[in-house]
Design an enzyme around this catalytic site. Structure first.
Site, short mmCIF file in Angstrom:
data_model
loop_
_atom_site.label_atom_id
_atom_site.label_comp_id
_atom_site.label_asym_id
_atom_site.label_seq_id
_atom_site.Cartn_x
_atom_site.Cartn_y
_atom_site.Cartn_z
CG HIS B 206 -1.70 1.16 1.52
ND1 HIS B 206 -3.07 1.18 1.33
CD2 HIS B 206 -1.37 2.40 1.95
CE1 HIS B 206 -3.53 2.39 1.65
NE2 HIS B 206 -2.52 3.15 2.03
CB CYS B 239 -3.06 8.81 6.44
SG CYS B 239 -3.29 8.42 8.19
#
Lengths: 300, 300
Positions: B206, B239
């Site tokens: 990822h 994020c």
């Protein structure tokens, strides 16, 4: 022994050429000095070309005089014997000659056929002294803006001919448009490096990040045994005859990969980023960099 | 046999979560359908979390009901047993559980210690039926926004514990900040994959393109034997607890590398780029893509 990647900074050539209004000579000299101070050990300082063809390069002799004592390998692009003689006369003993494998791109770039460009390479080789260093850039070694994917057979044929004419030159496979992918880079370098005609040649990769493959392609070339990489600080540049091509892969992005990956380039990223900011602020500059946009304390 | 890369599209989870104002449910469903129509064979459709914690995901049951018959592997993030039960109840039999190797990042992300998150993983494993599929995301497996480089020993210790608790799960090493480099990716996957505790696990990477390493890191993971890659169409995402992190690597940029490099992902880039344009036009979307900015006829 740990291999050491060589970053060939091309912003003063490929990059400055992309800015239509000629920059002040003092500014160019200042940037070349700043690049050397950042640790760039190889710098392409410009092109010894006709000022009529490329007015941005009319001040090459003055630039060469001002920077030739810098502690870096300095290279200049030369289109022909006259350019090579001018470079040598200005104290620049490393020259770069460009041929494009795509006939149509070569015609657009230097208004002659590939065969004529090969003959020109032969002429340049014949006037270079024994201790001069020659780089041969093979443009459109992957993709051509006019023809799409360039057949591998065409690339190998071109590489073999260059190897025969210039058996000690450093040969760069150039991804002129940025449309190469890392798997293709691996395949093409492996094939080119295994030709008997290239047994004495060194290797370089010249790439663009237009399709987001810039760092990946350079790392693939490194894994294939290539040691030298053309990049431009701030990602300045592009080929005026390759529509859609943005700048060379940003030096800071590739240096980050190598330095952080344990293969020191000798370049101080923090100092380099200050130079990249200076370049990005030039009027008319079109730039593309990732590292310039992260918090500076995280960049190195 | 030619290996086939699996692209796990995470825009509907990692991406939509990054947009503060919740999107209309119909728009989310439409985009998930369009991603499947582009050939995305694995899609993370969202998170079964408390709507109080992440209001953007309050409509998960409705979304799951609308998309669960699509011809794609659908996965949902679950933070705990309740989330897993809700996912299973909604017909989603592939769930993703996240732990962050950095204690401080884990505290910021899920407000508990790594040990508590490990216990939570054990609980989730215990309620999953035999035929359910489990993905475990190990965040900050390379770099932490709070602590810098995360020691390899910490990563291997975490991976081994996950392997013991979930011996058949797909484990993703997550470059949460985008600060990994391809050499580090190679080293860490090789070490993680050779642990005896992970003999039965699958692997995923990822990544983010914040530092310009997105495609290079994914290709390095692929060369290490990793088959699954999290990316987000248009590069949407990031994020919220990793300052400076931009979106996941753009799906189109990585698909370009694989498709053009001879490793077909099954995704039609032209169709995908239309979806990426639709995502980029969402109010509040922050995106980063290379391929969207080249002439469309050159993209595939």
């Amino acid at each position: 022994m740990t291999r050491k990647p060589q970053i060939c900074e091309v912003a003063p050539r490929d990059g400055f050429q992309s800015i239509s209004n000629p920059l002040p000579t003092e500014e160019k000299i200042g940037i070349i000095r700043a690049l050397a101070a950042a640790g760039c050990a190889r710098i392409e300082i410009g092109s010894f070309v006709s000022p009529k063809a490329i007015p941005q390069m009319a001040d090459m002799a003055e630039i060469a005089a001002a920077v030739r004592e810098l502690p870096a390998r300095l290279c200049a692009l030369v289109p022909n014997v006259r350019g090579a003689e001018n470079a040598l006369g200005a104290g620049i003993t490393e020259v770069c000659y460009v041929l494009s494998i795509s006939e149509r791109h070569n015609q657009n770039n230097v208004r002659q056929s590939f065969a004529q460009s090969l003959a020109g390479l032969q002429d340049v080789v014949s006037v270079l002294p024994e201790d001069a260093i020659l780089r041969v850039d093979l443009a459109t070694a992957f993709d051509s803006p006019f023809d799409g994917t360039v057949p591998l057979a065409d690339v190998l044929s071109a590489v073999a001919k260059v190897g025969q004419i210039a058996p000690r030159a450093e040969i760069a496979l150039c991804d002129t448009t940025g449309r190469a992918n890392p798997f293709m880079v691996t395949t093409r370098f492996a094939a080119a490096m295994s030709l008997p005609e290239t047994a004495g040649n060194g290797w370089a990769f010249h790439g663009h990040d237009t399709f987001g493959q810039g760092v990946a392609n350079a790392v693939a070339a490194w894994q294939s045994g290539v040691d030298a990489f053309d990049t431009a600080a701030a990602g300045l540049g592009g080929c005026p005859f390759a529509p859609g091509a943005t700048g060379n892969t940003a030096t800071e992005d590739l240096v980050f990969a190598f330095n952080e990956g344990g293969f020191e380039t000798g370049i101080d990223i923090k100092v380099l980023l200050d130079v990249a900011d200076r370049i990005a602020a030039l009027p008319g500059a079109v730039v593309a960099s990732h590292l310039r946009h992260v918090p500076r304390r995280r960049a190195a």
